[in-house]
Design a protein around this motif. Sequence first.
Motif, mmCIF file in Angstrom:
data_model
loop_
_atom_site.group_PDB
_atom_site.id
_atom_site.type_symbol
_atom_site.label_atom_id
_atom_site.label_comp_id
_atom_site.label_asym_id
_atom_site.label_seq_id
_atom_site.Cartn_x
_atom_site.Cartn_y
_atom_site.Cartn_z
ATOM 1 N N ARG A 240 0.848 -1.178 0.000
ATOM 2 C CA ARG A 240 0.000 0.000 0.000
ATOM 3 C C ARG A 240 0.892 1.240 0.000
ATOM 4 O O ARG A 240 1.755 1.398 0.861
ATOM 5 C CB ARG A 240 -0.927 0.033 1.218
ATOM 6 C CG ARG A 240 -1.985 -1.060 1.214
ATOM 7 C CD ARG A 240 -3.015 -0.792 0.123
ATOM 8 N NE ARG A 240 -4.083 -1.784 0.124
ATOM 9 C CZ ARG A 240 -4.112 -2.875 -0.629
ATOM 10 N NH1 ARG A 240 -3.077 -3.113 -1.450
ATOM 11 N NH2 ARG A 240 -5.114 -3.706 -0.570
ATOM 12 N N MET A 242 1.240 5.357 0.233
ATOM 13 C CA MET A 242 0.530 6.521 0.756
ATOM 14 C C MET A 242 1.519 7.635 1.082
ATOM 15 O O MET A 242 2.710 7.379 1.288
ATOM 16 C CB MET A 242 -0.296 6.158 1.986
ATOM 17 C CG MET A 242 0.486 5.697 3.190
ATOM 18 S SD MET A 242 -0.589 5.177 4.576
ATOM 19 C CE MET A 242 -1.577 6.643 4.849
ATOM 20 N N ARG A 252 6.674 9.980 1.431
ATOM 21 C CA ARG A 252 6.042 8.932 0.630
ATOM 22 C C ARG A 252 6.468 7.569 1.160
ATOM 23 O O ARG A 252 7.653 7.337 1.434
ATOM 24 C CB ARG A 252 6.436 9.062 -0.838
ATOM 25 C CG ARG A 252 5.731 8.063 -1.752
ATOM 26 C CD ARG A 252 6.191 8.224 -3.188
ATOM 27 N NE ARG A 252 5.487 7.317 -4.074
ATOM 28 C CZ ARG A 252 5.811 6.042 -4.253
ATOM 29 N NH1 ARG A 252 6.850 5.530 -3.583
ATOM 30 N NH2 ARG A 252 5.110 5.284 -5.086
ATOM 31 N N LEU A 327 -5.236 3.300 6.694
ATOM 32 C CA LEU A 327 -4.967 3.845 5.367
ATOM 33 C C LEU A 327 -5.607 5.203 5.111
ATOM 34 O O LEU A 327 -5.059 6.009 4.359
ATOM 35 C CB LEU A 327 -5.422 2.849 4.295
ATOM 36 C CG LEU A 327 -4.549 1.610 4.108
ATOM 37 C CD1 LEU A 327 -5.004 0.831 2.888
ATOM 38 C CD2 LEU A 327 -3.077 1.962 3.984
ATOM 39 N N ASP A 328 -6.741 5.493 5.692
ATOM 40 C CA ASP A 328 -7.368 6.784 5.405
ATOM 41 C C ASP A 328 -6.894 7.902 6.335
ATOM 42 O O ASP A 328 -7.415 9.003 6.309
ATOM 43 C CB ASP A 328 -8.894 6.681 5.441
ATOM 44 C CG ASP A 328 -9.431 6.262 6.802
ATOM 45 O OD1 ASP A 328 -8.630 6.132 7.740
ATOM 46 O OD2 ASP A 328 -10.659 6.060 6.910
ATOM 47 N N VAL A 330 -4.182 10.215 6.621
ATOM 48 C CA VAL A 330 -3.017 10.743 5.905
ATOM 49 C C VAL A 330 -2.089 11.531 6.822
ATOM 50 O O VAL A 330 -0.976 11.874 6.426
ATOM 51 C CB VAL A 330 -3.462 11.633 4.721
ATOM 52 C CG1 VAL A 330 -4.237 10.818 3.704
ATOM 53 C CG2 VAL A 330 -4.270 12.829 5.211
#
Length: 350
Positions: A240, A242, A252, A327-328, A330
């Motif tokens: 994944r 992100m 990154r 994951l959501d 940030v």
Amino acid sequence: MTKHRLFIPTGRFCIAALLLSGLLLCGCGGRQDTALSDAEAAALTDICGMDRQSFGDVTEQVMTKALQAKFRAVAKVYEAGRFYAFILKPVAYNGPLTLAAVIDGDHNEVVGIRIVQHTETPHYVRDMESDWFVRRFAGKAATAYLEAVRLSARNERDIVAITGATVTTEAIVNGVNAAIGVYQEHVLGEAAGDVPYMVRFEPGEGDGPAETKRLTFRAYGLIVAEVSLEDIRTLPSVKRTMQIHSSQGVTRHEFRGTRLSNIMEYADPKLLEDYSWILAVGVDDYMSGIGMEEVKAENKVYVMYEDNGEPLTKLDGEPGSMRIVVLDDVFGQRFTNYLLEIVLESKEPF
């Protein structure tokens, strides 16, 4: 569901707490009032089943100046038949807390303890008054000091700390040890070492646990499952990518890992069904609360063990660490680095 860090009190806070505790223990310069309060009497009665009138105040006879200097957390001492009862005031994270402890003079062991009063933050010490925690002290020998440890006990003297409340647990252990010290010297006639009445140590001094390349699952203070990093690597893995926004800028990452739900299913499928929240805990006592529905979601909560093609490193710089990644998120607010354990909850922890 915010991220928390355990704060170790130092500097001016310690001085203020020291003065406050000194005032409490010295009765603001006069003789200390050693009469039992209603809450203290109720706690002692709950421990050993004897009524309030059974406890004879022997504080003045027992607590000589020498014992006061060595065991400053001891505020009051009582005798009730074969029992020796103590009211203790060690200094924890937010200041003094009050404990009741009883030692059985026939068997030289701790009968039990109760938390009478405290000012600790509920988020961190929600388990402090739970039966499963206070029961850890019952039956401990009063011939040796106890020790607060992380994760699991290795011998009879160990008391496993409340997750995320290491300082508070150590303060409670200090209080009980002060009672044990007085018991050893006054009753057994044996010399006992001084016991600190407030927790003092600096972050980074090696007081915390070491990463062992294992993920522990704990519920109500008990370890219910453990999975090694080696086994986690055998589960279906994904990459994944992100970008994480922080005060240092945007970085990154290309993570590799597996869904947390895969690990829980592997460890014990009941873990996903019997609990509704988790607390992800890192070695540095960071905690992040996550709802079980998020854990079960398809593309949400992962345990990552690689970043940009390299194994995640432990605090000591060696490979073998794990990280919770949502994951959501940030901004990484619910990430848990140096992942050590997952605490399972039946209700929202914060």
